[in-house]
Motif scaffolding. Structure first.
Motif, short mmCIF file in Angstrom:
data_model
loop_
_atom_site.label_atom_id
_atom_site.label_comp_id
_atom_site.label_asym_id
_atom_site.label_seq_id
_atom_site.Cartn_x
_atom_site.Cartn_y
_atom_site.Cartn_z
N GLY A 118 18.01 20.38 21.66
CA GLY A 118 19.25 20.67 22.47
C GLY A 118 20.45 20.39 21.99
N MET A 157 36.05 14.30 13.01
CA MET A 157 34.56 14.34 12.59
C MET A 157 34.36 14.30 11.08
N ALA A 170 32.27 20.28 24.24
CA ALA A 170 32.37 21.69 24.55
C ALA A 170 33.07 21.55 25.84
N SER A 214 21.51 27.24 28.76
CA SER A 214 22.86 27.68 27.77
C SER A 214 22.73 26.98 26.39
N PRO A 223 26.36 32.26 25.03
CA PRO A 223 26.82 33.03 23.89
C PRO A 223 25.66 33.14 22.86
#
Ligand code: HEM
Length: 535
Positions: free
Chosen positions: A477, A303, A484, A470, A398
């Motif tokens: 979004g 990245m 992940a 989530s 989370p």
């Protein structure tokens, strides 16, 4: 005579018309009044004046949301000091939250507390046009072709052993050192690290566990995810040479994000001072790495490289400080969220044997089909494991509350037809932790049931968009969702193929006090090394 008759017959006409007009007028007024009474401000949470709302919120936001949803319905306002926070619970009302343009509902004001951590000139410190461009850089860095190469690196990270790296380092001919302004890397090591095959792999990251033993799964997965994230996002230089330094600095950065920081991000407390020192040092480290890559002309599959190569629409390249800020933002977005989700997934698999067996059977099938190889496409075939992760994440998102600032008045309509006017100036909130468990969307919502996402049931789709939040949704979004899932699948696929587990501590509780809500305490598991056999 005839004229008199006509007059006699019609003398009541004007009065009749007047009466009719009055009735119509009253009906209209009545109708409007009725409409107005249905179009009203949302009900307010009852609390002591001034600090009452704050006390209710601090005692536990989700508990407060649960109680008030039962009393007040899907839209209600909490007075928190001088702010009004209006909650939208459920897809019908939260769709505006997710879809509204930035000019109506924005993130910048409510997520300002991230600025000292991410840094100046990036994400929530820049106006929406620049932020959109920076999020384009994220999108490009997380495209499928990039994910393919990240997966190879993740698998390598999970499986390559430290002793293998050390051996490679010791065997190196010192003339083969790649010298650039900043670091020297043995070529043998580069070969291994860039390799797409895992045939080289002798042992795995988990080799330090031994044949059998007991470990804290939460600690181990946190650590492993820092390693994979470091390699795929921050780059090889950090992972290979500076891992300990950078991890310690990130630790200080992380600890500098406290609940109090949300309200007072610049309060001169020791945690904030340590955060600011760490942020400066991280900026120095990345400035050197970026300079080094630029001057050696080397290019990597990570990245960091994507951000170095990114350009704004006007042709301007990203600066060193922007690149550093974007990397920190990526790490903050993905680090805790992914490690927490890996831990919950493991805890549920070990609690429910039926789901564990289903996940293991899937691994066996894939091993039969593809052998021991793991890559992006094989991970994408893991539907059972995907549903196990998704269900853990439904029960334990989370990020428990998402926020926006409203800049214009708007109206929302609830499931039962009530309309509420939300005035400009309100903070608008929704809660994945609560909305993901609504009983009219999910059957038996508090139970772990990955099958609810299987074809034929698909409970999250049946109730329409924004039933599963989530990862947020709509305009903002999560951009890291595929990354992940790949990361968590790579880890669990490796664990299922190589170990047997037993949960030896009680099933974990939720740590509501954390900024990114995760698992409370340790998750102790007993493991035994074994190779999954395919008949
Ligand atoms: C299990 C892991 C993850 C979860 C649960 C998660 C959750 C979320 C949520 C709920 C949002 C929306 C926030 C809002 O609407 O206010 C979001 C946004 C975002 N996430 Fe994630 N995330 C995860 C992993 C990642 C990873 C690994 C990355 C990057 C490497 C990432 C990058 C982002 C970015 C850039 C945004 C902002 C998108 C925008 O505002 O347009 N996330 N994430």
């Amino acid at each position: 005579m005839a004229a008199m008759d006509l007059w006699e017959r019609n003398k009541y006409l004007p009065a009749g018309i007047l009466l009719l007009a009055t009735v119509v007028f009253l009906k209209l007024v009545w109708g409007l009044a009725a409409l107005r009474s249905r179009r009203r401000l949302p009900p307010a949470v009852k609390a002591f004046p001034l600090v009452g709302g704050l006390i209710r919120f601090m005692k536990g936001p989700i508990m407060m949301v649960r109680e008030e949803y039962a009393k007040l319905g899907s839209v209600f306002t909490l007075n928190l000091l001088n702010r009004r926070i209006t909650f939208f619970i459920g897809p019908e009302v939260s769709s505006h939250f997710f879809k509204a343009p930035e000019s109506d509902l924005s993130q910048q004001e409510v997520y300002q507390f991230n600025v000292p951590t991410f840094g100046r000139g990036v994400v929530f410190d820049v106006d929406y046009c620049v932020r959109q461009e920076q999020f384009r850089f994220f999108t490009e860095a997380l495209r499928v072709n990039k994910l393919r190469s990240y997966v190879d690196q993740m698998i390598l990270e999970a499986e390559v052993s430290e002793c293998m790296l050390l051996n490679a380092y010791l065997q190196v001919d010192h003339h083969q050192l790649v010298d650039c302004c900043f670091i020297s890397i043995p070529l043998v090591l580069l070969d291994i690290l860039n390799s797409n095959t895992i045939n080289y792999i002798l042992q795995d990251y988990f080799s330090k566990w031994g044949e059998s033993g007991t470990v804290d799964l939460k600690y181990e997965l946190e650590h492993l995810i820092i390693l994979t994230a470091s390699r795929c996002l921050l780059g090889r230089e950090v992972r290979d040479k500076l891992f300990d330094d950078v991890s310690a600095l990130f630790h200080d950065l992380d600890n500098g994000m406290r609940p109090i920081s949300v309200i007072f991000p610049y309060l001169p407390i020791p945690a904030h001072r340590r955060r600011d020192r760490a942020r400066l040092r991280i900026a120095e480290i990345f400035a050197s790495i970026i300079k080094s890559r630029k001057c050696s002309g080397s290019s990597e599959d990570d990245m960091l490289q994507c951000f170095i190569d990114s350009k704004y629409k006007n042709g301007r390249s990203t600066t060193e400080s922007e690149i550093t800020g974007l990397l920190i933002a990526a790490l903050f977005a993905g680090q805790h969220t992914s490690s927490i989700t890996s831990t919950w997934t493991g805890a549920y698999l070990l609690k429910y044997n039926e789901y564990l067996s289903a996940a293991i059977d899937e691994q066996k099938k894939l091993m039969k089909k593809h052998g021991e190889v793991l890559d992006h496409d094989i991970l994408s075939e893991m539907e059972v494991l995907y549903r196990c992760i998704k269900e853990a994440l439904r029960l334990h998102p989370p990020l428990i509350i998402l926020l926006r600032q409203s800049h214009s008045d708007f109206t929302v309509k609830t499931r039962d037809g009530a309309e509420y006017e939300i005035p400009k100036g309100h903070i608008v909130a929704t809660s994945p932790a609560f909305a993901n468990r609504l009983p009219y969307i999910y059957k038996d919502p508090d139970s772990y049931d990955p099958g609810r996402f299987a074809p034929g049931r698909e409970e999250d789709k049946a109730a329409g968009p924004f039933s599963y939040i989530s990862f947020g949704g709509g305009r903002h979004g999560c951009l890291g969702e595929p990354f992940a899932y790949l990361q968590i699948k790579a880890i669990w696929s490796h664990l299922l193929r190589n170990f047997e587990f037993e949960l030896v501590s009680p099933f974990p509780e939720i740590d509501w006090n954390a900024m990114v809500v995760g698992v409370k305490g340790q998750v102790m598991v007993r493991y035994k090394r074994r190779k999954l056999l395919v008949e």
